[in-house]
Design an enzyme around this catalytic site. Structure first.
Site, PDB file in Angstrom:
ATOM      1  N   ARG A 161      -0.982   9.283  -2.036  1.00  0.00           N
ATOM      2  CA  ARG A 161      -0.100   8.732  -1.016  1.00  0.00           C
ATOM      3  C   ARG A 161       1.156   9.606  -0.927  1.00  0.00           C
ATOM      4  O   ARG A 161       1.519  10.293  -1.884  1.00  0.00           O
ATOM      5  CB  ARG A 161       0.307   7.301  -1.367  1.00  0.00           C
ATOM      6  CG  ARG A 161      -0.864   6.324  -1.488  1.00  0.00           C
ATOM      7  CD  ARG A 161      -0.365   4.954  -1.924  1.00  0.00           C
ATOM      8  NE  ARG A 161      -1.452   3.976  -2.013  1.00  0.00           N
ATOM      9  CZ  ARG A 161      -2.143   3.728  -3.119  1.00  0.00           C
ATOM     10  NH1 ARG A 161      -1.879   4.378  -4.243  1.00  0.00           N
ATOM     11  NH2 ARG A 161      -3.110   2.820  -3.115  1.00  0.00           N
ATOM     12  N   LYS A 185       0.892   2.404  -6.836  1.00  0.00           N
ATOM     13  CA  LYS A 185       1.509   1.121  -6.517  1.00  0.00           C
ATOM     14  C   LYS A 185       1.531   0.221  -7.746  1.00  0.00           C
ATOM     15  O   LYS A 185       0.621   0.256  -8.574  1.00  0.00           O
ATOM     16  CB  LYS A 185       0.735   0.426  -5.391  1.00  0.00           C
ATOM     17  CG  LYS A 185       0.905   1.090  -4.024  1.00  0.00           C
ATOM     18  CD  LYS A 185       0.207   0.270  -2.960  1.00  0.00           C
ATOM     19  CE  LYS A 185       0.466   0.826  -1.573  1.00  0.00           C
ATOM     20  NZ  LYS A 185      -0.209   0.031  -0.529  1.00  0.00           N
ATOM     21  N   HIS A 259      -0.250  10.529   6.405  1.00  0.00           N
ATOM     22  CA  HIS A 259      -1.319   9.730   5.789  1.00  0.00           C
ATOM     23  C   HIS A 259      -2.695  10.213   6.245  1.00  0.00           C
ATOM     24  O   HIS A 259      -3.706   9.890   5.612  1.00  0.00           O
ATOM     25  CB  HIS A 259      -1.122   8.264   6.162  1.00  0.00           C
ATOM     26  CG  HIS A 259      -1.476   7.314   5.058  1.00  0.00           C
ATOM     27  ND1 HIS A 259      -0.924   7.395   3.799  1.00  0.00           N
ATOM     28  CD2 HIS A 259      -2.345   6.261   5.014  1.00  0.00           C
ATOM     29  CE1 HIS A 259      -1.424   6.436   3.034  1.00  0.00           C
ATOM     30  NE2 HIS A 259      -2.285   5.741   3.748  1.00  0.00           N
ATOM     31  N   ARG A 262      -4.625  11.941   3.540  1.00  0.00           N
ATOM     32  CA  ARG A 262      -5.283  11.021   2.588  1.00  0.00           C
ATOM     33  C   ARG A 262      -6.573  10.475   3.200  1.00  0.00           C
ATOM     34  O   ARG A 262      -7.609  10.402   2.529  1.00  0.00           O
ATOM     35  CB  ARG A 262      -4.329   9.885   2.237  1.00  0.00           C
ATOM     36  CG  ARG A 262      -4.889   8.818   1.302  1.00  0.00           C
ATOM     37  CD  ARG A 262      -3.746   7.909   0.850  1.00  0.00           C
ATOM     38  NE  ARG A 262      -4.185   6.635   0.304  1.00  0.00           N
ATOM     39  CZ  ARG A 262      -4.490   6.428  -0.977  1.00  0.00           C
ATOM     40  NH1 ARG A 262      -4.455   7.432  -1.832  1.00  0.00           N
ATOM     41  NH2 ARG A 262      -4.847   5.225  -1.407  1.00  0.00           N
ATOM     42  N   HIS A 285      -7.331   2.480  -5.111  1.00  0.00           N
ATOM     43  CA  HIS A 285      -7.445   1.194  -4.446  1.00  0.00           C
ATOM     44  C   HIS A 285      -7.759   0.101  -5.466  1.00  0.00           C
ATOM     45  O   HIS A 285      -8.551   0.306  -6.386  1.00  0.00           O
ATOM     46  CB  HIS A 285      -8.565   1.207  -3.403  1.00  0.00           C
ATOM     47  CG  HIS A 285      -8.199   1.935  -2.155  1.00  0.00           C
ATOM     48  ND1 HIS A 285      -9.143   2.401  -1.249  1.00  0.00           N
ATOM     49  CD2 HIS A 285      -6.991   2.307  -1.646  1.00  0.00           C
ATOM     50  CE1 HIS A 285      -8.522   3.011  -0.247  1.00  0.00           C
ATOM     51  NE2 HIS A 285      -7.227   2.961  -0.467  1.00  0.00           N
ATOM     52  N   TYR A 294     -13.331   3.589   5.234  1.00  0.00           N
ATOM     53  CA  TYR A 294     -13.593   5.009   5.423  1.00  0.00           C
ATOM     54  C   TYR A 294     -15.053   5.303   5.749  1.00  0.00           C
ATOM     55  O   TYR A 294     -15.414   6.440   6.018  1.00  0.00           O
ATOM     56  CB  TYR A 294     -13.187   5.785   4.172  1.00  0.00           C
ATOM     57  CG  TYR A 294     -11.694   5.762   3.942  1.00  0.00           C
ATOM     58  CD1 TYR A 294     -10.839   6.560   4.694  1.00  0.00           C
ATOM     59  CD2 TYR A 294     -11.130   4.920   2.996  1.00  0.00           C
ATOM     60  CE1 TYR A 294      -9.474   6.512   4.504  1.00  0.00           C
ATOM     61  CE2 TYR A 294      -9.762   4.877   2.793  1.00  0.00           C
ATOM     62  CZ  TYR A 294      -8.942   5.673   3.555  1.00  0.00           C
ATOM     63  OH  TYR A 294      -7.594   5.627   3.362  1.00  0.00           O
TER      64      TYR A 294
END
Length: 313
Positions: A161, A185, A259, A262, A285, A294
């Site tokens: 990211r 994250k 982004h 990515r 994720h 995706y």
């Protein structure tokens, strides 16, 4: 149920945000989004009830009205769904703390949103982009060009990211093992491989980075990988601007942001036969359902998979 003072409602929100920060260790960006959504919800309830109210007295009708008012202001369905998600999480906290008898938000549906495929570069466009960067940095190896090439190579090679690559420090890059430590994250760390072209771009950039850091009076041996001409760490905003400018040089597609690299990373891995679970881990994720977006497979990929997998293709 409506006797509780409005100040108490604000205190409940503050305690919920402290819980998210201290126990769930959510990022400052996520905390800020929750705070904005809940303040907006509280202000809506003040107007909706027109007098004293309490969290325990809020019903599904009030929540549906909140959703309707947000849609009526022209907010995107995704944004409205996020606000409702914040309210649900807040009520789960209140219910667990026995401050309300039930969670009225559980029965309120978020507005349905059409499935949007993430913007990405084709493999040919990605190759054009990196050919252009290589030629530009080779013809005029300025600090800025060397840095920009290293930045885009790392983003595409690792699928990080923007916020993650902004926080990358020199000690996070293992040139020998060809891998990078990523702080994602919720302060979660993961180790991802990095390709040799990206490592080569980083090594070529390192001399220029050290010089700029030294001239700025900073320690050149460590610190942030990606810096400005003044030696300071690049912000996520600066990175987005740099990447968007370079992407615009090879495609006329609108709306492609930083982004997109990515998204391109994930799409190209899957198009070339990578396992979905492996891509999930590389992207960091938490849920496989997030990675599934995706799988916007092309007809050519489906045909290739069919030819390789079916015994009588």
């Amino acid at each position: 149920h409506r006797a509780r003072a409005p100040a108490r409602g604000l205190l409940d929100i503050q305690e919920f945000l402290a819980h998210l920060r201290d126990e769930r260790q959510l990022s400052p960006h996520t905390l800020s989004a929750y705070a904005v959504d809940l303040r907006e919800f509280r202000a809506f309830l003040d107007a909706y009830y027109g007098g004293p109210w309490s969290w325990n007295g809020v019903d599904r009708g009030a929540l549906r009205a909140f959703v309707g008012a947000a849609l009526g202001r022209g907010l995107a369905k995704r944004s409205v769904a996020r606000k409702l998600s914040a309210v649900r999480a807040f009520y789960r906290f209140l219910h667990r703390e026995e401050r309300v008898a039930a969670n009225p938000a559980r029965a309120v549906r978020a507005p349905r949103e059409g499935r949007r495929l993430p913007g990405h570069l084709s493999q040919a466009e990605a190759m054009r982009l990196f050919d252009l960067l290589e030629k530009a940095a080779g013809a005029a190896p300025s600090f800025r060009l060397l840095r920009d090439r290293a930045l885009l190579e790392v983003l595409y090679s690792t699928g990080m990211r923007v916020s993650e690559v902004a926080g990358l420090d020199l000690e996070d890059v293992d040139l020998v093992a060809e891998r990078v430590r990523v702080r994602g994250k919720g302060k979660k760390e993961r180790i991802v491989p990095i390709g040799r072209p990206a490592l080569a771009a980083l090594e070529r950039y390192e001399g220029a980075r050290r010089l700029v850091r030294s001239q700025a009076g900073a320690v050149p041996e460590g610190g942030p990988v990606l810096i400005s001409e003044r030696g300071a760490r690049l912000s996520a905003r600066q990175i987005r601007r740099i990447v968007k400018r370079w992407i615009a040089t090879i495609t006329d597609a609108t709306g492609l942001s930083a982004h997109a690299l990515r998204h391109s990373f994930a799409t190209h891995l899957l198009d070339n036969g990578a396992d979905l679970m492996a891509v999930k881990e590389l992207l960091g994720h938490a849920s496989l359902s997030t990675t599934r977006i995706y799988i916007h497979t092309t007809r050519s990929r489906l045909a290739r998979v069919y030819r390789l997998a079916h015994p009588r293709a």
